[in-house]
Design a protein around this motif. Structure first.
Motif, PDB file in Angstrom:
ATOM      1  N   GLN A 356       0.566  -1.350  -0.227  1.00 18.93           N
ATOM      2  CA  GLN A 356       0.003  -0.129   0.294  1.00 18.93           C
ATOM      3  C   GLN A 356       0.987   1.305  -0.181  1.00 18.93           C
ATOM      4  O   GLN A 356       0.582   2.425  -0.697  1.00 18.93           O
ATOM      5  N   ILE A 357       1.791   1.441   0.893  1.00 17.89           N
ATOM      6  CA  ILE A 357       2.996   2.424   1.218  1.00 17.89           C
ATOM      7  C   ILE A 357       3.429   3.121  -0.247  1.00 17.89           C
ATOM      8  O   ILE A 357       3.548   3.444  -1.450  1.00 17.89           O
ATOM      9  N   ASP A 358       3.560   1.450  -0.999  1.00 16.75           N
ATOM     10  CA  ASP A 358       4.509   1.913  -2.301  1.00 16.75           C
ATOM     11  C   ASP A 358       3.782   1.948  -3.477  1.00 16.75           C
ATOM     12  O   ASP A 358       3.955   3.136  -4.137  1.00 16.75           O
ATOM     13  N   GLN A 359       2.293   1.915  -3.027  1.00 12.47           N
ATOM     14  CA  GLN A 359       0.996   2.780  -3.927  1.00 12.47           C
ATOM     15  C   GLN A 359       1.324   4.306  -3.991  1.00 12.47           C
ATOM     16  O   GLN A 359       1.687   4.948  -4.868  1.00 12.47           O
ATOM     17  N   TRP A 360       1.048   4.065  -2.672  1.00 10.02           N
ATOM     18  CA  TRP A 360       1.004   5.356  -2.244  1.00 10.02           C
ATOM     19  C   TRP A 360       2.575   6.571  -3.057  1.00 10.02           C
ATOM     20  O   TRP A 360       2.667   7.350  -3.014  1.00 10.02           O
ATOM     21  N   ARG A 361       3.651   6.377  -2.789  1.00 15.74           N
ATOM     22  CA  ARG A 361       5.147   6.109  -3.263  1.00 15.74           C
ATOM     23  C   ARG A 361       5.348   6.410  -4.624  1.00 15.74           C
ATOM     24  O   ARG A 361       5.885   7.371  -5.263  1.00 15.74           O
ATOM     25  N   ALA A 362       4.030   6.631  -5.111  1.00 18.60           N
ATOM     26  CA  ALA A 362       4.504   5.995  -7.302  1.00 18.60           C
ATOM     27  C   ALA A 362       3.892   7.246  -6.949  1.00 18.60           C
ATOM     28  O   ALA A 362       3.701   7.211  -8.509  1.00 18.60           O
ATOM     29  N   ARG A 363       2.914   7.331  -6.430  1.00 20.26           N
ATOM     30  CA  ARG A 363       2.027   9.349  -6.914  1.00 20.26           C
ATOM     31  C   ARG A 363       3.051  10.093  -7.303  1.00 20.26           C
ATOM     32  O   ARG A 363       2.636  10.721  -7.766  1.00 20.26           O
ATOM     33  N   ASP A 364       4.417  10.011  -6.558  1.00 25.70           N
ATOM     34  CA  ASP A 364       5.202  11.121  -6.913  1.00 25.70           C
ATOM     35  C   ASP A 364       4.869  12.168  -6.004  1.00 25.70           C
ATOM     36  O   ASP A 364       5.053  13.332  -7.693  1.00 25.70           O
ATOM     37  N   CYS A 365       4.677  12.359  -5.285  1.00 25.00           N
ATOM     38  CA  CYS A 365       4.063  13.517  -5.168  1.00 25.00           C
ATOM     39  C   CYS A 365       5.046  14.586  -4.748  1.00 25.00           C
ATOM     40  O   CYS A 365       4.765  16.182  -4.813  1.00 25.00           O
ATOM     41  N   LEU A 366       6.145  14.493  -4.455  1.00 24.47           N
ATOM     42  CA  LEU A 366       7.194  15.654  -4.703  1.00 24.47           C
ATOM     43  C   LEU A 366       7.370  16.444  -6.788  1.00 24.47           C
ATOM     44  O   LEU A 366       7.895  16.920  -6.317  1.00 24.47           O
ATOM     45  N   ALA A 367       6.554  15.911  -7.122  1.00 30.74           N
ATOM     46  CA  ALA A 367       7.650  15.995  -8.842  1.00 30.74           C
ATOM     47  C   ALA A 367       6.907  17.774  -9.005  1.00 30.74           C
ATOM     48  O   ALA A 367       6.122  18.043  -7.844  1.00 30.74           O
ATOM     49  N   TYR A 368       7.013  17.952  -9.970  1.00 32.25           N
ATOM     50  CA  TYR A 368       6.871  19.705 -10.341  1.00 32.25           C
ATOM     51  C   TYR A 368       7.264  19.808 -12.081  1.00 32.25           C
ATOM     52  O   TYR A 368       8.362  19.040 -12.189  1.00 32.25           O
ATOM     53  N   LYS A 369       6.838  21.227 -12.160  1.00 30.57           N
ATOM     54  CA  LYS A 369       7.072  20.851 -13.458  1.00 30.57           C
ATOM     55  C   LYS A 369       8.642  21.474 -13.792  1.00 30.57           C
ATOM     56  O   LYS A 369       8.548  22.901 -13.452  1.00 30.57           O
ATOM     57  N   SER A 370       9.357  20.929 -14.606  1.00 32.75           N
ATOM     58  CA  SER A 370      10.005  21.498 -14.476  1.00 32.75           C
ATOM     59  C   SER A 370      10.526  22.440 -16.010  1.00 32.75           C
ATOM     60  O   SER A 370       9.880  22.780 -16.310  1.00 32.75           O
ATOM     61  N   SER A 371      11.464  23.704 -16.084  1.00 30.45           N
ATOM     62  CA  SER A 371      11.497  24.581 -16.696  1.00 30.45           C
ATOM     63  C   SER A 371      13.228  24.415 -17.532  1.00 30.45           C
ATOM     64  O   SER A 371      14.213  24.804 -16.918  1.00 30.45           O
ATOM     65  N   GLY A 372      13.392  24.794 -19.266  1.00 31.90           N
ATOM     66  CA  GLY A 372      14.873  24.741 -19.308  1.00 31.90           C
ATOM     67  C   GLY A 372      15.163  26.621 -19.320  1.00 31.90           C
ATOM     68  O   GLY A 372      15.913  27.037 -19.809  1.00 31.90           O
TER      69      GLY A 372
END
Lengths: 590, 182
Positions: A356-372
């Motif tokens: 269950q925890i790994d499923q939550w982890r897979a949400r990748d909550c710290l992801a952000y829109k990167s920019s060049g």
């Protein structure tokens, strides 16, 4: 051995007997006799700050990064009142600090004398204890008692107010002796009761969805507590999360680590907290930044709470098994009891829990829109981490978005490496704290992750860094806003950015140069790595002006008054959702 | 106005637990400022003080004893005790109400002015309440009365119609029943 000497001599003698090497201070009329003694000795090194507030934060940084007591010396009146913010900060974060304040001569106390203030009255609610010394023969005993109180039990700041005539008066000095055993009333309980420990370990063993939730108490207890925690967590196989203050007690690179929890904690940590059936809180205090909505906080769990301070227990959250004791002793006992158990934990249940925890982890909550084009603040910290992770590095922060991003993106492997103002949330903490940390660790890399607004609150301490050749690196995530204030205004006040934009920021490069330090600036993602490397390699103090995206928000976020399973996640947030998530009732909370 | 949210850390006092009134005994070092330390802790954290009395009780050991009557939910009362207990000059805190029905006494000075029938009635009632006269003129009495707070309240209520001028009360001194000390 008792000896006759002046009060001012006693101060230095007591400090050296207590093993004090560094003293942060600022002179003034009411402490001149003590400064005269400082001038005539070489055992205690005095660091001249540029404002008394900086002295206390520097002492806090020194204390947090070493486990020793931080010591401050300031004058009466404004010297003492300037120290109040730092004292309150140290009280909230349980940092051992001894602050010596000068006072007007005893016969003038209460007369509204020049630079007089009621120091013990003002500092009473923001210290663990304080003393006004009115008899020189009490001075040595009070000073030793001050160190004992500051560092024992739940640590905290203390103030000793010393009138000028007492500094001149001659009296009898006594050594530290065995105050630990001798103290007449303050003897904190270090070893927990065995029956409740046994019940706690039994609950841990029968848990299906356990979770460790640790805090600054583990770090305050000393490096051994962190070692024992690692051993216990690995032995049990339980997941672990921690508060802002507890980062580093457990290595962030470990697979059982879920990241920080709370308002800006990770999705997996908060969801695990919401869903666990046995919570083992070690040295954390159920702060409102952690719990969110109290009646929806970890609703189904049996709560074990280990704390050295009985008043932390059942203050915000009613717990099932209160364990009063020092984290080191308690962890030792828990390990022993856990090892003594014949039966192992429920392996099948744990496997399902981790799945269950790994499923939550897979949400990748710290992801952000990167920019060049522009540097995203998250990216800046990721790069800072990558380029410093193999170095001997200490991090301090100011307060705001950058602080939360630092907690999310910098990975701490060891305790005492992370100095931040958690409880009080004091902007201006980071630079002086970095100075204190650098003094304690002259060869290490010390970085103050700062914001453009916070850094200006104690910028005068640049002068201190330059004077003592302390090569602190100030890494400013410059978005020209008070970022966290702006974020709240966006989320809660209809995008009305009232007074949160800083119109006339200084040119930080020139500012650094004006202080005799090195100024650097970077505004392109492609240039960032080289610029950070240059900063690290620079011999002296550096102000690094990292121009980042101005309107980035810090996610995940649990809006005030909401539960852990009602977080806002960065990539999914639209304005309509924000409006829906934060009701009118949430707006009144901080 | 929308209703205040419940269940947030900011509205703990909204909990539904019924408030209780408890009497605490606190043994402290009799050092300068200890009264303001205790009173400041209670007011700073928003606890109620219904009554507070203090005096030095063991002169050689420099110990003073506070008796504090406070009202709060069970969770708040536990906090009051724990917060007091962790103060440096505090030796012991005992919640007398938890230990058992404590012995509680209060002393009051009650000044009553009047002549004629009312004056005679005041004196007669004072005798019934075992209040003693400690000052008098042809037109006033000062009564000294000791007892439980409820008795004093009752005495004052009666005197209100008989020319009550002013009252001074000590607040409650209390200890637990039985042969053991705190």
């Amino acid at each position: 051995m008792a000896r006759t000497m002046t009060g001012a001599e006693m101060v230095i003698k007591a400090l050296t007997d207590q093993g004090v090497e560094v003293l942060f201070g600022y002179p003034g009329g009411a402490v001149l006799p003590i400064y005269d003694e400082i001038y005539q000795q070489e055992k205690v090194r005095h660091i001249l700050v540029r404002q008394e507030g900086g002295a206390v934060h520097a002492a806090e940084g020194y204390a947090r990064s070493t486990g020793k007591v931080g010591v401050v010396l300031v004058t009466s009146g404004p010297g003492a009142t300037n120290a109040v913010t730092g004292l309150t900060d140290a009280l909230m974060d349980s940092i051992p600090v001894v602050c010596l304040t000068g006072q007007v001569p005893t016969h003038l106390i209460g007369n509204d004398a020049f630079q007089e203030c009621d120091t013990v009255g003002i500092t009473r609610p923001c210290t663990k204890h304080n003393w006004l010394v009115k008899n020189v023969d009490d001075l040595a005993r009070v000073l030793h008692e001050a160190f004992y109180i500051a560092k024992s039990g739940r640590p905290g700041p203390v103030v000793v107010d010393i009138p000028k005539d007492i500094q001149f008066a001659t009296g009898t000095y006594v050594g530290p002796g065995d105050i630990q055993i001798a103290h007449k009333s303050y003897r904190p309980k270090l070893k927990a009761d065995q029956p409740v420990l046994q019940r706690a370990v039994d609950a841990m063993a029968s848990a299906k969805r356990p979770l460790f939730y640790t805090g600054g108490g583990v770090i305050n207890s000393g490096p051994k507590a962190s070692q024992l925690l690692r051993e216990l967590v690995r032995l049990t196989g339980f997941p672990i999360t921690s508060t802002l203050m507890g980062l580093g007690a457990y290595p962030a690179s470990d697979k059982q680590w879920l990241g920080m929890l709370g308002m800006h904690g990770t999705y997996e940590a908060n969801m695990a907290m919401h869903g666990c059936d046995v919570m083992i809180n070690i040295g954390a205090r159920f702060d409102d930044r952690i719990t969110g909505r109290i009646d929806a906080f970890s609703p189904g769990s049996t709560k074990i709470h280990v704390d050295i301070d009985p008043s932390s227990i059942n203050k915000n959250v009613k717990v099932d098994m209160p364990v009063v004791g020092d984290a080191t002793y308690v962890l030792e006992d828990m390990l022993r009891l856990w090892k003594a158990r014949g039966t192992g934990p429920d392996k099948a249940a744990h496997k399902a829990w981790w799945k269950q925890i790994d499923q939550w982890r897979a949400r990748d909550c710290l992801a952000y829109k990167s920019s060049g084009e522009v540097i995203m603040p998250q990216y800046a910290l990721q790069r800072l981490h990558e380029l410093t992770k193999n170095k001997d590095v200490y991090i301090t922060t100011e307060v705001g978005q950058h602080q939360m991003w630092a907690a999310q993106f910098l990975k701490f492997e060891e305790p005492n490496r992370w100095m931040t103002s958690g409880g009080l949330g004091t902007m201006g903490y980071g630079l002086p704290a970095a100075i204190g940390t650098q003094l304690a660790h002259p060869k290490s890399l010390v970085i103050d992750v700062a914001g453009d607004a916070s850094i200006l609150m104690n910028i005068q301490e640049m002068s201190t860094a330059v004077q003592y050749r302390l090569p602190v690196k100030i890494f400013i995530l410059n978005n020209q806003y008070m970022g966290m204030v702006r974020q709240w205004q966006q989320l809660l006040h209809g995008n009305r950015y009232s007074e949160s934009y800083t119109e006339s920021l200084p040119d930080f490069v020139k500012l650094a140069e004006a202080y005799g330090a090195i100024g650097m600036k970077c505004d392109k993602p492609a240039d960032l790595d080289d610029a950070i490397k240059d900063m690290i390699d620079a011999k002296g103090p550096v102000i690094f002006d990292c121009r980042v995206a101005s309107l980035a928000n810090c996610f995940p976020m649990i809006p005030s008054g909401k539960a852990h399973n009602e977080m806002l996640l960065g990539d999914a947030v639209s304005e309509a959702e924000i409006e829906k998530a934060i009701g009118t009732e949430g707006k009144v909370l901080v | 106005m929308s209703e205040k949210p419940t269940g947030s850390a900011y509205f703990l006092e909204e909990r539904k637990d019924a408030p209780e009134r408890h009497t605490l005994s606190i043994l402290v070092d009799n050092e300068p400022g200890v009264l303001s330390r205790i009173a400041g802790l209670l007011s700073g954290r928003g606890y109620n003080i219904d009554s507070l009395t203090v005096s030095e009780t063991e002169h050689e050991k420099h110990l003073s004893r506070f008796t504090i009557v406070t009202t709060g939910t069970p969770m708040v009362l536990e906090q009051v005790k724990n917060q007091l207990e962790r103060m440096v000059p505090v030796h012991r805190v005992v919640d007398l109400t938890v230990v058992g029905e404590p012995l509680e006494r209060e002393l009051a000075l009650v000044k009553v002015a009047g002549t004629g029938e009312k004056r005679i009635e005041a004196l007669r009632l004072a005798e019934i309440f075992r209040a003693s006269v400690i000052d008098a003129s042809t037109s006033h009495f000062v009564f000294e009365i000791t007892g439980r707070s409820s008795k004093i309240e009752q005495f004052i209520a009666i005197m209100r119609d008989l020319g009550l001028v002013e009252i001074s009360r000590t607040g409650i001194a209390a200890m637990a029943r039985g042969g053991q000390g705190m």
